[in-house]
Design a protein around this motif. Structure first.
Motif, PDB file in Angstrom:
ATOM      1  N   GLU A   3       1.044  -1.008   0.187  1.00  0.00           N
ATOM      2  CA  GLU A   3       0.191   0.015   0.106  1.00  0.00           C
ATOM      3  C   GLU A   3       0.975   1.049  -0.182  1.00  0.00           C
ATOM      4  O   GLU A   3       1.692   1.465   0.800  1.00  0.00           O
ATOM      5  CB  GLU A   3      -1.040  -0.068   1.169  1.00  0.00           C
ATOM      6  N   ASP A  29      -2.200   4.071  -3.747  1.00  0.00           N
ATOM      7  CA  ASP A  29      -3.456   3.822  -3.086  1.00  0.00           C
ATOM      8  C   ASP A  29      -4.239   4.849  -2.196  1.00  0.00           C
ATOM      9  O   ASP A  29      -5.236   4.843  -2.082  1.00  0.00           O
ATOM     10  CB  ASP A  29      -3.096   2.592  -2.133  1.00  0.00           C
ATOM     11  N   LYS A  40      -9.695   4.294 -11.369  1.00  0.00           N
ATOM     12  CA  LYS A  40      -8.999   3.999 -10.181  1.00  0.00           C
ATOM     13  C   LYS A  40      -9.519   5.234  -9.349  1.00  0.00           C
ATOM     14  O   LYS A  40      -9.333   6.321  -9.461  1.00  0.00           O
ATOM     15  CB  LYS A  40      -7.486   4.270 -10.477  1.00  0.00           C
ATOM     16  N   PRO A  48      -8.001   6.120  -5.698  1.00  0.00           N
ATOM     17  CA  PRO A  48      -7.093   6.263  -4.584  1.00  0.00           C
ATOM     18  C   PRO A  48      -7.877   6.818  -3.221  1.00  0.00           C
ATOM     19  O   PRO A  48      -8.679   7.849  -3.641  1.00  0.00           O
ATOM     20  CB  PRO A  48      -5.887   6.996  -4.901  1.00  0.00           C
TER      21      PRO A  48
END
Ligand code: PLP
Length: 224
Positions: free
Chosen positions: A78, A98, A121, A123
């Motif tokens: 991570e 992340d 994505k 994060p």
């Protein structure tokens, strides 16, 4: 070197556990982010071998060089961005990290939202707060925080899960940590990222849910 990092990690974990206990916090409630900026790939690999999975980096390019390949063989990694992010690197950051802990302005919120739509994505996001109102430091000013969070949510569709701060260097960090914790509570944000090598135990006492530690784990940074 290998022994050093493994040894430092074990003693750091013990100190975090003790600080949790002294503060009446649940065991394991504070996450350690190993800040590997300026340290070589080999140092990160040693920390991974000793069981560390969560890392923090200050720069997109440096993080990419170390962590793109490491991710192939370590799916549990991570990686957090804890340094300032330029708007023109938002897309790259969204692909790479992340967690982005340094959301601090509307133009960046907009760029991140756009990059998230383009890449699919998402994060996790923290807003950095400039508690000491320092001109040279990034972060949203305390009085602008509520409005900024509302804009992130309502205008950009961004969900923020915590607050992050770096208190002024010369001052007692404890009251700043307490302030950040109180802000997060008032705004119902679950996470508070605060505390570094010199003050992480104070941060845990004041309610940090994650601490960002570099020097106490990897040693002094080799500046180039
Ligand atoms: C470098 C850095 C850290 C780690 O600092 P140490 O004093 O080496 O533990 C933590 N947070 C941020 C934002 C940093 O830039």
């Amino acid at each position: 070197m290998t022994l050093d990092i493994a040894h430092n990690l074990a003693s750091l974990r013990a100190r975090i556990a003790q600080a949790e206990q002294r503060a009446g916090r649940a065991p394991g409630s504070v996450k350690l982010i190993a800040v590997s900026k300026f340290h070589p790939l080999s140092a990160v690999q040693e920390a991974i071998a000793a069981g560390q999975t969560c890392f923090g980096e200050n720069r997109v390019q440096e993080a990419k060089e170390k962590f793109l390949s490491l991710r192939q063989t370590n799916p549990a990694l991570e990686v957090h961005l804890i340094g300032p992010l330029q708007t023109n690197k938002a897309a790259e950051a969204v692909r790479l990290f992340d967690v982005i802990q340094t959301l601090d302005r509307a133009s960046l919120a907009q760029a991140l939202a756009k990059a998230m739509r383009a890449t699919g994505k998402r994060p996790r996001l923290y807003v950095e707060v400039n508690l000491g109102r320092e001109a040279q430091k990034a972060g949203v000013l305390p009085e602008a925080l509520d409005d900024f969070l509302r804009r992130c949510r309502d205008e950009e569709g961004l969900e923020v899960e915590g607050l992050m701060c770096i208190p002024p260097h010369q001052e007692d960090p404890a009251p700043h940590f307490a302030t950040l914790r109180a802000m997060a509570e008032r705004l119902a944000l679950p996470n508070v990222s605060m505390g570094m090598s010199d003050d992480f135990e104070t941060a845990i006492r004041q309610g940090a849910t994650q601490v960002r530690v570099g020097t106490a784990l990897f040693g002094a940074r080799p500046y180039s």
